[in-house]
Scaffold this motif. Sequence first.
Motif, PDB file in Angstrom:
ATOM      1  N   THR A 250       0.824  -1.217   0.000  1.00 41.40           N
ATOM      2  CA  THR A 250       0.000   0.000   0.000  1.00 41.40           C
ATOM      3  C   THR A 250       0.852   1.258   0.000  1.00 41.40           C
ATOM      4  OG1 THR A 250      -0.190  -0.043   2.418  1.00 41.40           O
ATOM      5  CG2 THR A 250      -1.910  -1.153   1.164  1.00 41.40           C
ATOM      6  N   GLU A 253       2.498   2.023  -3.417  1.00 41.04           N
ATOM      7  CA  GLU A 253       1.553   2.586  -4.386  1.00 41.04           C
ATOM      8  C   GLU A 253       1.144   4.009  -4.025  1.00 41.04           C
ATOM      9  OE1 GLU A 253      -1.625  -0.164  -4.165  1.00 41.04           O
ATOM     10  OE2 GLU A 253      -0.506  -1.824  -5.075  1.00 41.04           O
ATOM     11  N   ASN A 254       1.185   4.346  -2.750  1.00 44.77           N
ATOM     12  CA  ASN A 254       0.775   5.669  -2.277  1.00 44.77           C
ATOM     13  C   ASN A 254       2.023   6.472  -1.927  1.00 44.77           C
ATOM     14  OD1 ASN A 254      -2.485   5.629  -1.472  1.00 44.77           O
ATOM     15  ND2 ASN A 254      -1.528   3.630  -1.600  1.00 44.77           N
ATOM     16  N   ASP A 259      -2.475  10.917  -1.051  1.00 41.11           N
ATOM     17  CA  ASP A 259      -2.962   9.640  -1.551  1.00 41.11           C
ATOM     18  C   ASP A 259      -3.819   8.983  -0.467  1.00 41.11           C
ATOM     19  OD1 ASP A 259      -1.734   9.938  -3.997  1.00 41.11           O
ATOM     20  OD2 ASP A 259       0.056   8.797  -3.450  1.00 41.11           O
ATOM     21  N   ARG A 261      -4.241   6.134   1.072  1.00 41.75           N
ATOM     22  CA  ARG A 261      -3.742   5.345   2.205  1.00 41.75           C
ATOM     23  C   ARG A 261      -3.278   6.238   3.345  1.00 41.75           C
ATOM     24  NH1 ARG A 261      -3.016   3.189   6.086  1.00 41.75           N
ATOM     25  NH2 ARG A 261      -2.261   1.078   6.555  1.00 41.75           N
ATOM     26  N   SER A 520       1.009  15.461  -3.730  1.00 43.79           N
ATOM     27  CA  SER A 520       1.273  15.119  -5.123  1.00 43.79           C
ATOM     28  C   SER A 520       1.526  16.374  -5.956  1.00 43.79           C
ATOM     29  CB  SER A 520       0.102  14.321  -5.703  1.00 43.79           C
ATOM     30  OG  SER A 520      -1.129  15.005  -5.507  1.00 43.79           O
TER      31      SER A 520
END
Length: 608
Positions: A250, A253-254, A259, A261, A520
């Motif tokens: 997790t 991916e984050n 994000d 999570r 991000s």
Amino acid sequence: MSAAPSNIPTVDATSYSYIFEKNVTIPLGNGNSGSYIRCNIYRPKPSRDNEKFPVIATYGPYGKDVHYAKQVPIFHPHSYAEVNPEHKTEHSAWETPTPRYWTERGYVVVRADEIGTGQSRGFLDALSAATIDSFCAVVEWASEQEWSNGKVGLLGISYFAATQWQVAARRPKGLAAIVPWEGFSDFYRDACRHGGILSNSGLEKIWTRQIGSNQFGLPGRASRNWGDDTIGGSLAEEELQRNRVTIIDTIRENRFRDDLRFASVNFNLEDIEVPLLSVANWGGILLHLRGNVQGYMFAGSKFKYLRFIVGRHDLPFYYSEEVEVQRSFLDAFLKGEDRVGWSRKGAVPAVDLVLRKGNVGYNDPKAERTFLRRQEHEWPIARTKYANLFLGPDGHLDWNKPVLDVTRKLEYEAFGSEHSRELITFTSSPFQSETEITGHIVVHLNVSISRQRWQTTTPSDMDLFLSLRHISSSGEEIFYTGTTGEPAPITKGFLRGSLRKVNPQNRRHFSWLPYREYLSADAAPMIPNDVYAVDVEVLPTNVVLQAGERLVLDIGACELAGSGFFQHNDPIDRAEAVFKGINSVHFGPGYDNYVALPVIPSNDLLGS
């Protein structure tokens, strides 16, 4: 397997000095897809009818029935061998309070299996929003039981400390005090992504050894002496896979705090109101330091205290003197018996320091306990004077800024050949007098990336790994004890170049503690051969340098010595196509590079 919990608790009131209730079920209500929590309860034998006691609750995935070291394979043999003998008991469990000790002193201990582990049915997603929801339910349930006085305290190490911050911010009914002992408060910054760089290997090891091995429904736990088999039967591998997600998958991916999570477990430390005693380990620089310091700094509690310790993260929690600190604090807020003054504002100094002076060796509990303590009234210490040690292109650290008429740069390689240089080093002159450094450190650098000759890829990012080391007057390095007993430097710092943006408008931004959002939208690739000014947060520390001793700063493109198994080497997160190339630090007009040190005044501290 039926989704409905069975009424299966067993009670033993004769074998121990306390009443032992095993596998008591705590329902979680609607919306949990048949999930429920099972816990063990260790209760004092009452001396009168309807006697009620305060509760200490723990909740985690390592197994309420997995003994610290009694069975084979042993959970952590080297650790258990050195634990205070008073805490080696039938029901000792990793990183949690010892039932015999606490029940003898008038506390109920509730030890719960996290959802999806041990005997608690549900989806296994450690350190998730469901973790905190369920822990809050355990706290409220414990406060309402007939044997409870309505007050619940939280006490535990690492995982059993990290979740306390979020639970306290939710303010569940009955929660009266917390003691997060070496437990991160910021899932992103403290545990998963140091400076934005994925800290993968430690989390992978913890998952494989201690969490995945205890999944609800996993066959063969009893035959491996890893707790009991799942009540009601085991699950097939396909169902086990559907019922779990690994931590590392997790967080790989984050990548950013916005994000899902990370956003799902974000909280505000200011929402914490209960009394707290935060215990930080100077040597826990990869997991067990930053969050305890910042948790203390920003929690909204009227009564809050910060205590520093040294040594392996598993041992000091059980030292007699440290257990007495835990007990006196919890007695004050769960029993109303304040022998020390915790509940009287200002009666107990807010900060209790360990002063790391002298070379006592590392991973030596007896020697480390010779370090002196000093109490302070605030953190950071109000009388701190920040002083810059400047980096020079000659590899020196100096209190005077280097005078250069032209620009120069020092280079090192990222993902170079076996014999390439992957770090550069800067060394101070011998300190002229005793100098104490206590607090937060920032390293300001001017850096760039570039291609190597004939390189087929073009770098777009850089990872900065920093290490501050201590050299004795005789020239040998002085090591400190890391989290798992490894030799560690004074402190470390990390930063991913593309996440260099700081937010100076945030109320938690200071010159000595840059605040990064890690969103991000903040990610900005680096352009080869452009020079970027960056401020690297170095983890808070304490060291007393004596006359003749030196400081060394290492700057590298990969893991530096002293990280133990908390490595940052994930091939996806640190892809060669992104990072391979030449990293440079630039010097000259307009390019000042320095270490901003928090110096505690005492005589002539800076020397000459």
